[in-house]
Design a protein around this motif. Structure first.
Motif, short mmCIF file in Angstrom:
data_model
loop_
_atom_site.label_atom_id
_atom_site.label_comp_id
_atom_site.label_asym_id
_atom_site.label_seq_id
_atom_site.Cartn_x
_atom_site.Cartn_y
_atom_site.Cartn_z
N PRO A 1 6.76 5.43 -11.01
CA PRO A 1 7.41 4.30 -10.32
C PRO A 1 7.68 4.63 -8.86
O PRO A 1 7.43 5.73 -8.39
N GLY A 2 8.20 3.63 -8.14
CA GLY A 2 8.57 3.85 -6.74
C GLY A 2 7.57 3.31 -5.74
O GLY A 2 7.69 3.56 -4.54
N TRP A 3 6.57 2.56 -6.21
CA TRP A 3 5.56 1.97 -5.32
C TRP A 3 5.74 0.46 -5.30
O TRP A 3 6.36 -0.13 -6.18
N TRP A 4 5.14 -0.17 -4.28
CA TRP A 4 5.28 -1.61 -4.10
C TRP A 4 3.92 -2.23 -3.79
O TRP A 4 3.14 -1.68 -3.02
N LEU A 5 3.67 -3.35 -4.42
CA LEU A 5 2.46 -4.12 -4.15
C LEU A 5 2.83 -5.27 -3.22
O LEU A 5 3.65 -6.12 -3.57
N TRP A 6 2.21 -5.29 -2.05
CA TRP A 6 2.42 -6.35 -1.07
C TRP A 6 1.21 -7.29 -1.10
O TRP A 6 0.08 -6.86 -1.30
N VAL A 7 1.47 -8.57 -0.87
CA VAL A 7 0.38 -9.52 -0.72
C VAL A 7 0.57 -10.26 0.59
O VAL A 7 1.68 -10.68 0.94
N PHE A 8 -0.52 -10.40 1.33
CA PHE A 8 -0.56 -11.16 2.58
C PHE A 8 -1.69 -12.18 2.40
O PHE A 8 -2.85 -11.80 2.21
N THR A 9 -1.34 -13.45 2.43
CA THR A 9 -2.34 -14.44 2.10
C THR A 9 -2.28 -15.64 3.04
O THR A 9 -1.24 -15.90 3.68
N SER A 10 -3.39 -16.34 3.11
CA SER A 10 -3.52 -17.59 3.86
C SER A 10 -4.44 -18.48 3.02
O SER A 10 -4.94 -18.04 1.98
N GLY B 1 -7.45 -19.12 3.20
CA GLY B 1 -8.80 -18.62 3.01
C GLY B 1 -8.93 -17.12 2.81
O GLY B 1 -10.05 -16.62 2.66
N THR B 2 -7.83 -16.40 2.75
CA THR B 2 -7.89 -14.93 2.67
C THR B 2 -6.68 -14.41 1.90
O THR B 2 -5.58 -14.93 2.04
N THR B 3 -6.91 -13.35 1.12
CA THR B 3 -5.83 -12.65 0.44
C THR B 3 -6.04 -11.15 0.58
O THR B 3 -7.14 -10.65 0.35
N VAL B 4 -4.98 -10.45 0.98
CA VAL B 4 -5.01 -9.00 1.13
C VAL B 4 -3.90 -8.40 0.27
O VAL B 4 -2.73 -8.76 0.43
N TYR B 5 -4.29 -7.52 -0.64
CA TYR B 5 -3.32 -6.74 -1.41
C TYR B 5 -3.19 -5.37 -0.76
O TYR B 5 -4.18 -4.76 -0.35
N HIS B 6 -1.95 -4.88 -0.70
CA HIS B 6 -1.70 -3.56 -0.09
C HIS B 6 -0.62 -2.86 -0.91
O HIS B 6 0.48 -3.40 -1.10
N VAL B 7 -0.95 -1.68 -1.43
CA VAL B 7 -0.01 -0.90 -2.24
C VAL B 7 0.57 0.21 -1.38
O VAL B 7 -0.17 0.96 -0.75
N ASP B 8 1.88 0.30 -1.35
CA ASP B 8 2.55 1.27 -0.47
C ASP B 8 3.81 1.79 -1.17
O ASP B 8 4.40 1.12 -2.01
N GLN B 9 4.22 3.00 -0.78
CA GLN B 9 5.45 3.57 -1.31
C GLN B 9 6.69 2.96 -0.68
O GLN B 9 7.80 3.12 -1.20
N SER B 10 6.52 2.28 0.44
CA SER B 10 7.65 1.74 1.17
C SER B 10 7.79 0.24 0.92
O SER B 10 6.80 -0.47 0.72
N ARG B 11 9.04 -0.21 0.92
CA ARG B 11 9.34 -1.64 0.88
C ARG B 11 9.95 -2.08 2.20
O ARG B 11 10.55 -3.14 2.30
N LEU C 1 14.25 -11.42 1.83
CA LEU C 1 14.39 -9.97 1.76
C LEU C 1 14.60 -9.41 3.17
O LEU C 1 13.90 -9.79 4.11
N SER C 2 15.56 -8.49 3.31
CA SER C 2 15.90 -7.97 4.64
C SER C 2 14.76 -7.21 5.29
O SER C 2 14.75 -7.03 6.50
N SER C 3 13.78 -6.76 4.50
CA SER C 3 12.64 -6.03 5.07
C SER C 3 11.84 -6.87 6.04
O SER C 3 11.16 -6.33 6.92
N TYR C 4 11.91 -8.19 5.90
CA TYR C 4 11.13 -9.06 6.78
C TYR C 4 11.85 -9.36 8.09
O TYR C 4 11.21 -9.82 9.05
N ASP C 5 13.14 -9.12 8.15
CA ASP C 5 13.91 -9.53 9.32
C ASP C 5 13.52 -8.78 10.61
O ASP C 5 13.42 -9.39 11.67
N PRO C 6 13.30 -7.43 10.57
CA PRO C 6 12.99 -6.74 11.83
C PRO C 6 11.60 -7.05 12.39
O PRO C 6 11.34 -6.74 13.56
N ALA C 7 10.71 -7.61 11.58
CA ALA C 7 9.34 -7.85 12.05
C ALA C 7 9.36 -8.78 13.27
O ALA C 7 9.99 -9.84 13.24
#
Length: 459
Positions: A243-252, A254-264, A286-292
């Motif tokens: 455990p301890g990993w995160w699956l991120w999805v970035f989509t539009s 016409g496109t979908t990107v999956y990204h697996v990372d240890q960080s949230r 989620l507060s992780s999106y606020d600093p972007a």
């Protein structure tokens, strides 16, 4: 009766009325406290039941289940046009079955009518085995050179000379990464349908090599997301050997990107979207999106769910303030959908009214528990509440990203995720390409198979 006795009686009557009023108030307060107590007991019992069930993480909570009387009838709406299987564009064989005699008594038959059926059948398949003879030699200008064939995906020789072709690899990737079959089931399906024999371990290694071959196509998807006017982002827990990993999805659209990372954290968002992303990021709160450092819009569906939960909190008997917020967000959704039917000036005027409405609600002093909770939540996200009204590509909700995560969540339930970081890279690359091909109405098997053969010449 003298005057003094009359005054005493009147005083006693006034005191009796006051006591009765106090008793009524205490009874009402007692009823309210009993109701709050009962609600808290039910919540505690539900929490205990969920904690005791092995399937608790995957079970739908009772309050979220749709009652039988409100459930939608299966199928399409009444009166919809009829639907049947379409006639194939190509018919491979024509068969006529005559009726010269009665099949039961062998007597003559008259008044024969023509009846037509079209049968779609699967032809029994087997692997097409090709033995390829190539040559290597020495060029005085280029050094060692080899001849190539389009079916070659590797230069392996000796014990590695029996290999899978591009379509076989692409079909296996489609079953495993797109349709979510496990490695063992993928091997079983390929053997049952085509006679192709594979082992789960061998298939896993082969798909990792496929993912490495199409790494450049995955990088193109990231570039496409960065160039999109809006990116929908979400994340869920994942497993990479633990455990301890995160699956991120970035989509539009016409496109979908999956990204697996240890960080949230927010650094993942900035790593994928890059420094030059000029679109609008649509996400939950989620507060992780606020600093972007991007333009943002926060999902309205998440706000509506938070409002519904706040209405149930103890200490919130009057929900009129929360209903005003619900009405506002539904008006925002309606205004977004009506954009194309308005002039630019009319839309801008209605948008200004929405902004004023938000400021009015945030400026009201509130004391109830649910009111304060929602007001604090929305005040924190004030700059991003109406982002969808400033960017047409930014939809009011983040449902697009949540729908993209559903196949991954199903895959996680079957396999928990990945065992190694190489498996993680393989999954995120091939799953991203498969999801994008589906969005673009492309054949994933053809897309992948066309990119696996070796170059025609290599110096």
């Amino acid at each position: 009766m003298d005057d003094q006795a009359v005054e005493i009686i009147k005083g006693l009557r006034r005191e009796l009325r006051q006591l009765r009023q106090q008793v009524a108030q205490l009874e009402a307060e007692n009823q309210r406290l009993r109701a709050d107590n009962q609600q808290l007991r039910e919540q505690l019992d539900e929490a205990r039941r969920i904690a005791a069930r092995p399937t608790a993480p995957f079970r739908r909570p009772e309050p979220k289940k749709i009652p039988p009387e409100k459930q939608k009838r299966p199928g399409r709406k009444v009166g919809h046009p009829g639907v049947c299987r379409a006639v194939p564009e190509q018919i491979d064989e024509h068969i006529t079955v005559p009726l010269d005699r009665c099949p039961h008594c062998d007597g003559p038959v008259s008044d024969c009518q023509v009846l037509e059926q079209i049968i779609e059948e699967i032809v029994p398949a087997r692997p097409r085995v090709v033995k390829i003879i190539t040559y290597c030699g020495t060029c005085k200008n280029c050094g060692e050179v080899r001849s190539r064939h389009p079916l070659q995906t590797s230069l392996g020789q000796g014990a590695a000379k029996v290999q899978l072709g591009p379509r076989a690899l692409a079909m296996a990737a489609n079953l495993n990464k797109v349709h979510g079959l496990t490695m063992r089931k993928t091997c079983a399906v390929l053997q049952d349908l085509t006679g192709l024999r594979l082992t789960p371990g061998g298939l896993s290694q082969a798909l990792s090599r496929v993912a490495e071959r199409v790494q450049g196509e995955y990088d193109k998807l990231i570039d496409s997301i960065r160039a999109s006017p809006a990116a929908f982002v979400d994340e869920t827990s994942w497993w990479v050997g633990g455990p301890g990993w995160w699956l991120w999805v970035f989509t539009s659209p016409g496109t979908t990107v999956y990204h697996v990372d240890q960080s949230r954290g927010s650094q993942v968002v900035e790593e994928v979207l890059g420094d030059d992303f000029a679109g609008m990021m649509v996400s939950d709160c989620l507060s992780s999106y606020d600093p972007a450092p991007y333009r943002k819009h926060k999902c309205i569906a998440h706000h509506l769910r938070a409002i519904a939960e706040a209405e149930k909190l103890p200490g919130t008997p009057d929900c009129s303030y929360l209903r005003q917020w619900r009405l506002l967000f539904k008006a925002v959704i309606g205004l977004y959908g009506s954009r194309e039917f308005m002039s630019r000036e009319e839309f801008a005027d209605k948008r200004r009214r929405m902004e004023a409405w938000v400021d009015e609600l945030l400026g009201q002093p509130r004391g109830q528990t649910g009111d304060v909770k929602i007001q604090n939540r929305l005040r924190k996200q004030r700059p991003h509440l109406l982002g969808c009204l400033y960017e047409p590509a930014a939809e009011p909700t983040n449902n697009r990203a949540e729908r993209s995560l559903r196949p991954a969540v199903i895959a996680r339930k079957l396999s928990c995720g990945n065992k190694t970081e190489r498996g993680r890279d393989c999954w995120q690359i091939l799953a991203s390409l498969g999801a994008t091909c589906r969005q673009r109405a492309q054949d994933f098997v053809e897309f992948l198979a066309s990119r696996l053969p070796l170059p025609a010449q290599s110096g």
